[in-house]
Design a protein around this motif. Structure first.
Motif, mmCIF file in Angstrom:
data_model
loop_
_atom_site.group_PDB
_atom_site.id
_atom_site.type_symbol
_atom_site.label_atom_id
_atom_site.label_comp_id
_atom_site.label_asym_id
_atom_site.label_seq_id
_atom_site.Cartn_x
_atom_site.Cartn_y
_atom_site.Cartn_z
ATOM 1 N N TYR A 10 0.822 -1.213 0.000
ATOM 2 C CA TYR A 10 0.000 0.000 0.000
ATOM 3 C C TYR A 10 0.858 1.266 0.000
ATOM 4 C CZ TYR A 10 -4.344 -2.557 0.689
ATOM 5 O OH TYR A 10 -5.432 -3.374 0.507
ATOM 6 N N LEU A 11 2.026 1.203 0.646
ATOM 7 C CA LEU A 11 2.927 2.351 0.630
ATOM 8 C C LEU A 11 3.422 2.636 -0.787
ATOM 9 C CD1 LEU A 11 5.037 1.834 3.893
ATOM 10 C CD2 LEU A 11 3.318 3.601 3.445
ATOM 11 N N PHE A 12 3.696 1.568 -1.549
ATOM 12 C CA PHE A 12 4.107 1.748 -2.944
ATOM 13 C C PHE A 12 2.954 2.307 -3.789
ATOM 14 C CE2 PHE A 12 7.706 -1.170 -2.068
ATOM 15 C CZ PHE A 12 8.715 -0.455 -2.693
ATOM 16 N N LEU A 13 1.724 1.931 -3.436
ATOM 17 C CA LEU A 13 0.566 2.425 -4.182
ATOM 18 C C LEU A 13 0.156 3.834 -3.762
ATOM 19 C CD1 LEU A 13 -1.747 -0.741 -4.229
ATOM 20 C CD2 LEU A 13 -0.517 0.247 -6.155
ATOM 21 N N LEU A 14 0.628 4.289 -2.601
ATOM 22 C CA LEU A 14 0.184 5.566 -2.048
ATOM 23 C C LEU A 14 0.394 6.753 -2.994
ATOM 24 C CD1 LEU A 14 -1.110 6.853 0.418
ATOM 25 C CD2 LEU A 14 1.186 7.183 1.367
ATOM 26 N N PRO A 15 1.567 6.895 -3.657
ATOM 27 C CA PRO A 15 1.727 8.035 -4.588
ATOM 28 C C PRO A 15 0.697 8.022 -5.719
ATOM 29 C CG PRO A 15 3.852 7.071 -4.068
ATOM 30 C CD PRO A 15 2.827 6.134 -3.509
ATOM 31 N N ILE A 17 -2.313 6.597 -5.613
ATOM 32 C CA ILE A 17 -3.632 6.898 -5.038
ATOM 33 C C ILE A 17 -3.782 8.396 -4.804
ATOM 34 C CG2 ILE A 17 -5.101 6.560 -3.017
ATOM 35 C CD1 ILE A 17 -3.871 3.752 -2.753
ATOM 36 N N ILE A 18 -2.732 9.025 -4.270
ATOM 37 C CA ILE A 18 -2.770 10.470 -4.037
ATOM 38 C C ILE A 18 -2.917 11.225 -5.364
ATOM 39 C CG2 ILE A 18 -1.432 12.451 -3.233
ATOM 40 C CD1 ILE A 18 -0.212 10.624 -1.116
ATOM 41 N N GLY A 19 -2.190 10.769 -6.394
ATOM 42 C CA GLY A 19 -2.283 11.407 -7.705
ATOM 43 C C GLY A 19 -3.683 11.321 -8.288
ATOM 44 N N VAL A 20 -4.332 10.143 -8.157
ATOM 45 C CA VAL A 20 -5.698 9.979 -8.667
ATOM 46 C C VAL A 20 -6.664 10.880 -7.905
ATOM 47 C CG1 VAL A 20 -7.616 8.355 -8.888
ATOM 48 C CG2 VAL A 20 -5.309 7.636 -9.511
ATOM 49 N N LEU A 21 -6.499 10.935 -6.584
ATOM 50 C CA LEU A 21 -7.391 11.760 -5.772
ATOM 51 C C LEU A 21 -7.230 13.243 -6.094
ATOM 52 C CD1 LEU A 21 -7.064 10.008 -2.286
ATOM 53 C CD2 LEU A 21 -9.032 9.953 -3.814
ATOM 54 N N VAL A 22 -5.976 13.694 -6.225
ATOM 55 C CA VAL A 22 -5.710 15.128 -6.394
ATOM 56 C C VAL A 22 -5.979 15.592 -7.817
ATOM 57 C CG1 VAL A 22 -3.911 16.904 -6.314
ATOM 58 C CG2 VAL A 22 -4.052 15.183 -4.506
ATOM 59 N N PHE A 23 -5.569 14.782 -8.797
ATOM 60 C CA PHE A 23 -5.623 15.239 -10.184
ATOM 61 C C PHE A 23 -6.806 14.683 -10.979
ATOM 62 C CE2 PHE A 23 -1.079 15.472 -9.024
ATOM 63 C CZ PHE A 23 -0.879 16.826 -9.210
ATOM 64 N N SER A 24 -7.569 13.760 -10.406
ATOM 65 C CA SER A 24 -8.716 13.202 -11.123
ATOM 66 C C SER A 24 -10.018 13.387 -10.346
ATOM 67 C CB SER A 24 -8.487 11.716 -11.437
ATOM 68 O OG SER A 24 -7.435 11.560 -12.359
ATOM 69 N N LEU A 25 -10.114 12.765 -9.190
ATOM 70 C CA LEU A 25 -11.378 12.776 -8.450
ATOM 71 C C LEU A 25 -11.723 14.162 -7.922
ATOM 72 C CD1 LEU A 25 -11.152 9.387 -6.508
ATOM 73 C CD2 LEU A 25 -12.236 9.870 -8.698
ATOM 74 N N TYR A 26 -10.739 14.859 -7.372
ATOM 75 C CA TYR A 26 -11.024 16.206 -6.852
ATOM 76 C C TYR A 26 -11.484 17.163 -7.964
ATOM 77 C CZ TYR A 26 -10.303 20.922 -5.133
ATOM 78 O OH TYR A 26 -10.469 22.254 -4.829
#
Length: 290
Positions: A10-15, A17-26
């Motif tokens: 999950y730590l490897f996936l964290l960047p 996930i953050i990118g999807v949240l910040v640049f897509s979902l938000y």
């Protein structure tokens, strides 16, 4: 409790996930929020569904939708069959080196930017006798045409440019699909006496059904996203005569000309719903009934 390996994963996936949240979902959520306001980019006044009601009653929106659909149908009707024929011809080449050469030649226009391709075609289709296309017509005794200045020819001119620009990508997708069909099926058909046309109808076309679905869906989405070429050729008003005024130009007009970001965001969501409906229709049309 998560194990150490799961935590590390999950730590490897964290960047990502953050990118999807910040640049897509938000941005998606924020655009919907803004669509409910009369918003100038800094502050807004609550409008509810007023922006959506305005767009659905705006004649310019329906004109843009009509132009977008017409150009999309023309693009799919010309580009997909042409690229499939080219892919079939390349797939029939026996010498591997020659097939790679033709792949490179057809894909080469795809690496050029849409803006550069549009400028080149503006020069080719120059609306006077000095243009390359009209010079060729003069050689055959034909009158020059207003390729980019006459509303009757502007759409087909843009579609010809798009076909030239994107045919290479489509050819590669078709080739991947053609090469995934087992040769054993064709050999068995030849043994049973099936002709080439029969093999094409009963083996190639059914085998290419998933690829056809992908190409139609992606072609539909790209048609609704058409912007760069019509902006370069026709400007923000989609000239000549608004014949190149597409949905993306409609969004651009409200977002960056009148700074009414509420209407621009609402129009974007309306376009999203239209694309979703067309995609669902494609799913239904290509649904496997076996």
């Amino acid at each position: 409790m998560l194990s150490n390996k799961q935590v590390i994963g999950y730590l490897f996936l964290l960047p990502l996930i953050i990118g999807v949240l910040v640049f897509s979902l938000y941005p998606i959520g924020e655009a919907f929020r803004i669509s409910l306001y009369h918003h100038n980019g800094v502050r807004g006044v609550w409008a509810g569904l007023g922006n959506y009601a305005f767009i659905l009653s705006d004649s310019s929106f329906w004109k843009a939708l009509r132009n977008t659909i017409i150009m999309g149908v023309m693009g799919l009707g010309i580009g997909l069959p042409l690229s499939f024929i080219v892919a079939s011809l390349i797939n029939s080449i026996v010498r591997p080196g020659m097939s790679v050469l033709f792949k490179a030649i057809y894909f080469l226009p795809n690496v050029t930017s849409t803006i550069a391709a549009s400028i080149v075609f503006l020069l080719l289709f120059y609306p006077t006798e000095k243009g390359v296309a009209n010079t060729v017509l003069n050689l055959f005794g034909l009158k020059p045409l207003g390729w980019m200045s006459d509303p009757s020819y502007a759409k087909i001119s843009v579609i010809l440019m798009d076909t030239w620009h994107g045919v290479g990508y489509s050819v590669l997708i078709w080739l991947a699909g053609l090469q995934s069909i087992s040769r054993d099926l064709y050999e068995a058909a030849e043994v049973d006496g099936a002709r080439k046309l029969q093999q094409w109808l009963y083996i190639t076309i059914p085998g290419m059904k998933p690829v056809i679905f992908f190409m139609v869906v992606m072609g539909t989405i790209n048609a609704f996203k058409r912007f760069g070429e019509v902006y370069v050729i026709g400007g923000p008003d989609g000239n000549p005569g608004g014949s190149l005024f597409t949905l993306m130009l409609y969004v651009y007009r409200y977002g960056f000309y009148t700074y009414d970001f509420g209407k621009a965001a609402a129009a974007s969501y309306v376009i999203f719903i239209i694309i979703l409906l067309f995609t669902l229709l494609n799913f239904k049309a290509f649904k496997n009934k076996d």
